[in-house]
Design a protein around this motif. Structure first.
Motif, PDB file in Angstrom:
ATOM      1  N   VAL A 233       0.889  -1.215   0.005  1.00 47.92           N
ATOM      2  CA  VAL A 233       0.108  -0.104   0.045  1.00 47.92           C
ATOM      3  C   VAL A 233       0.955   1.473  -0.044  1.00 47.92           C
ATOM      4  O   VAL A 233       1.661   1.412   0.779  1.00 47.92           O
ATOM      5  N   TYR A 234       0.606   2.183  -0.882  1.00 45.45           N
ATOM      6  CA  TYR A 234       1.320   3.588  -0.959  1.00 45.45           C
ATOM      7  C   TYR A 234       0.704   4.440   0.033  1.00 45.45           C
ATOM      8  O   TYR A 234       1.407   5.116   0.787  1.00 45.45           O
ATOM      9  N   LYS A 235      -0.902   4.484   0.135  1.00 43.03           N
ATOM     10  CA  LYS A 235      -1.578   5.457   0.869  1.00 43.03           C
ATOM     11  C   LYS A 235      -2.743   4.790   1.252  1.00 43.03           C
ATOM     12  O   LYS A 235      -3.444   4.193   0.583  1.00 43.03           O
ATOM     13  N   ALA A 239      -7.889   2.524   5.287  1.00 43.46           N
ATOM     14  CA  ALA A 239      -9.193   2.143   4.693  1.00 43.46           C
ATOM     15  C   ALA A 239      -8.730   0.476   4.269  1.00 43.46           C
ATOM     16  O   ALA A 239      -9.741  -0.221   3.932  1.00 43.46           O
ATOM     17  N   ALA A 240      -7.469   0.249   3.814  1.00 47.69           N
ATOM     18  CA  ALA A 240      -7.418  -1.110   3.403  1.00 47.69           C
ATOM     19  C   ALA A 240      -7.647  -2.065   4.469  1.00 47.69           C
ATOM     20  O   ALA A 240      -8.187  -3.140   4.373  1.00 47.69           O
ATOM     21  N   MET A 241      -7.130  -1.734   5.547  1.00 50.13           N
ATOM     22  CA  MET A 241      -7.275  -2.527   6.881  1.00 50.13           C
ATOM     23  C   MET A 241      -8.720  -2.598   6.928  1.00 50.13           C
ATOM     24  O   MET A 241      -9.137  -4.010   7.387  1.00 50.13           O
ATOM     25  N   ALA A 242      -9.284  -1.662   7.027  1.00 49.14           N
ATOM     26  CA  ALA A 242     -10.738  -1.647   7.545  1.00 49.14           C
ATOM     27  C   ALA A 242     -11.519  -2.618   6.418  1.00 49.14           C
ATOM     28  O   ALA A 242     -12.376  -3.507   6.906  1.00 49.14           O
ATOM     29  N   LEU A 274     -10.948  -8.283  -5.323  1.00 50.01           N
ATOM     30  CA  LEU A 274     -10.570  -7.740  -4.064  1.00 50.01           C
ATOM     31  C   LEU A 274      -9.782  -6.588  -4.469  1.00 50.01           C
ATOM     32  O   LEU A 274      -9.805  -5.381  -3.793  1.00 50.01           O
ATOM     33  N   LEU A 275      -8.903  -6.616  -5.435  1.00 46.71           N
ATOM     34  CA  LEU A 275      -8.090  -5.188  -5.737  1.00 46.71           C
ATOM     35  C   LEU A 275      -8.973  -4.179  -6.192  1.00 46.71           C
ATOM     36  O   LEU A 275      -8.490  -3.195  -5.800  1.00 46.71           O
ATOM     37  N   ALA A 276      -9.739  -4.491  -6.929  1.00 50.56           N
ATOM     38  CA  ALA A 276     -11.074  -3.487  -7.480  1.00 50.56           C
ATOM     39  C   ALA A 276     -11.554  -2.784  -6.215  1.00 50.56           C
ATOM     40  O   ALA A 276     -11.716  -1.838  -6.167  1.00 50.56           O
ATOM     41  N   GLU A 277     -11.865  -3.521  -5.207  1.00 51.29           N
ATOM     42  CA  GLU A 277     -12.631  -3.149  -3.855  1.00 51.29           C
ATOM     43  C   GLU A 277     -11.800  -2.149  -3.183  1.00 51.29           C
ATOM     44  O   GLU A 277     -12.191  -1.060  -2.733  1.00 51.29           O
ATOM     45  N   GLN A 280     -11.333   1.084  -5.243  1.00 51.88           N
ATOM     46  CA  GLN A 280     -12.600   1.707  -4.943  1.00 51.88           C
ATOM     47  C   GLN A 280     -12.790   2.432  -3.713  1.00 51.88           C
ATOM     48  O   GLN A 280     -13.419   3.610  -3.619  1.00 51.88           O
ATOM     49  N   ALA A 281     -12.077   1.956  -2.526  1.00 49.37           N
ATOM     50  CA  ALA A 281     -12.264   2.425  -1.251  1.00 49.37           C
ATOM     51  C   ALA A 281     -10.936   3.613  -1.063  1.00 49.37           C
ATOM     52  O   ALA A 281     -10.981   4.002   0.010  1.00 49.37           O
ATOM     53  N   GLY A 282     -10.370   3.881  -2.158  1.00 47.78           N
ATOM     54  CA  GLY A 282      -9.518   4.895  -1.887  1.00 47.78           C
ATOM     55  C   GLY A 282      -8.019   4.602  -1.603  1.00 47.78           C
ATOM     56  O   GLY A 282      -7.370   5.354  -1.244  1.00 47.78           O
ATOM     57  N   VAL A 283      -7.962   3.147  -1.588  1.00 51.65           N
ATOM     58  CA  VAL A 283      -6.463   2.829  -1.337  1.00 51.65           C
ATOM     59  C   VAL A 283      -5.466   2.796  -2.453  1.00 51.65           C
ATOM     60  O   VAL A 283      -5.931   2.201  -3.613  1.00 51.65           O
ATOM     61  N   GLN A 284      -4.247   3.505  -2.357  1.00 47.71           N
ATOM     62  CA  GLN A 284      -3.610   3.468  -3.504  1.00 47.71           C
ATOM     63  C   GLN A 284      -2.403   2.119  -3.467  1.00 47.71           C
ATOM     64  O   GLN A 284      -1.669   2.272  -2.468  1.00 47.71           O
ATOM     65  N   VAL A 285      -2.765   1.301  -4.260  1.00 49.96           N
ATOM     66  CA  VAL A 285      -1.896   0.004  -4.206  1.00 49.96           C
ATOM     67  C   VAL A 285      -0.840   0.026  -5.148  1.00 49.96           C
ATOM     68  O   VAL A 285      -1.053   0.405  -6.450  1.00 49.96           O
ATOM     69  N   ARG A 286       0.218  -0.190  -4.425  1.00 52.83           N
ATOM     70  CA  ARG A 286       1.555  -0.258  -5.604  1.00 52.83           C
ATOM     71  C   ARG A 286       2.130  -1.591  -5.871  1.00 52.83           C
ATOM     72  O   ARG A 286       3.042  -1.911  -6.946  1.00 52.83           O
ATOM     73  N   GLY A 287       1.481  -2.588  -5.125  1.00 53.95           N
ATOM     74  CA  GLY A 287       1.869  -4.165  -5.393  1.00 53.95           C
ATOM     75  C   GLY A 287       0.635  -4.870  -5.109  1.00 53.95           C
ATOM     76  O   GLY A 287       0.031  -4.520  -3.795  1.00 53.95           O
TER      77      GLY A 287
END
Length: 322
Positions: A233-235, A239-242, A274-277, A280-287
């Motif tokens: 996670v970049y940012k 939100a990702a954990m929730a 899961l990646l799409a969710e 959509q939740a505003g998580v910036q995923v880098r990997g």
């Protein structure tokens, strides 16, 4: 096609087979894999009628293999892990001799022999003496001999042992061709990488017991879903954990710095969801990657010959809040 239940064979204090179960369906190309001494050869000898078990049952194409050995021999072709001594015979004589053992003689025997020798790539070797053949050619000849009486089940014990890479590839193509024609094949080996590419089904055995059995596709899917997904996670870690804590397919979560390791019980399609969710939740995923896994790793893990290199957990970094 083949059904084995509670097969046991004891030599003194050594349990070669210790309650082995096995199921092979019609048309399967079944890879029977295990370390040396796991009980593979003993199993094949019992199936072929060369050895009697101390306990258990073997059924081949509806025939009780232990009670009706004469009928069994009509159903089975057996390629052992050794060739035997036939050095003073020509290839054509070798084939015709074994044809006569199955009651095939004369012109019919010669035609059948010629067809099979051509099928295994020995059509131009009929007048060669057996002792002049390479090891790979002897393996092919043994296969041709095993097919003389048109068996419904072909048993092969370590058929690719000692073969050079090119001969091994050609041998595998021959087996694929036989299987495509409807023949059921049970192939014993300790080379799981070869079997994974060739076979439709796999059984992993150790210490005389079946540890894992099923279709290659099904086992591969189980391996895939057992591996953790690593999300970098970049940012917006919160939100990702929730989201992950509430997700029905997430079984466990561990965190180190900006990486989240998730035990995710979903398929590849559900992974993409899961990646799409997360996005959509505003998580910036880098990997976002599933840890790799294969049949060899599972084999090593099940038979306790080597620990699989897998990170089982991360520690949560409380100071950074990530």
């Amino acid at each position: 096609m083949l059904r084995i239940r509670n097969l046991r064979k004891i030599y003194g204090n050594y349990h070669a087979l210790d309650g082995l179960d096995m199921d092979i369906h019609d048309g399967a190309l079944y890879g029977f894999v295990g370390p040396n001494g796991a009980g593979k050869t003993t199993t094949l000898k019992i199936i072929s009628g060369l050895l009697l078990p101390d306990e258990g049952s073997v059924e081949v194409d509806g025939i009780d293999a232990l009670r009706e050995p004469a009928l069994l021999k009509e159903k089975i072709g057996y390629v052992p892990d050794y060739f035997g001594v036939y050095d003073n015979l020509k290839v054509s004589e070798y084939m015709e001799f074994f044809a006569s053992c199955y009651g095939i003689e004369g012109l019919k025997a010669r035609k059948r022999s010629q067809t099979l020798l051509e099928q295994v790539g020995l059509g131009d070797k009929q007048d060669f003496f057996v002792d002049g053949l390479s090891w790979g050619m002897k393996q092919r000849l043994c296969l041709a001999r095993a097919l003389l009486h048109e068996p419904v089940l072909l048993l092969m014990d370590e058929p690719s042992a000692g073969l050079d890479p090119r001969t091994r590839l050609e041998f595998r193509e021959t087996l694929r061709e036989l299987n495509s024609q409807g023949m059921t094949i049970l192939l014993s080996s300790h080379l799981l990488a070869d079997l994974a590419e060739l076979c439709t089904d796999v059984g992993i055995v150790d210490a005389g017991r079946m540890l894992l059995e099923g279709s290659v596709e099904g086992i591969t899917e189980k391996i895939h879903t057992s591996k953790p997904v690593i999300i970098s996670v970049y940012k917006n870690m919160e939100a990702a954990m929730a989201l992950l804590k509430e997700h029905p397919l997430v079984r466990a979560i561990s965190v180190k710095n900006r990486d989240i390791m998730v035990q995710f019980a979903g398929s590849e399609r559900q992974e993409s969801g899961l990646l799409a969710e997360l996005i959509q939740a505003g998580v910036q995923v880098r990997g976002f990657v599933r840890e790799p896994g294969n049949l060899e790793a599972v084999f090593m893990q099940l038979t306790n010959h080597e620990e699989e290199r897998v990170v089982l957990s991360y520690e949560y970094d409380r100071e950074s809040g990530l």
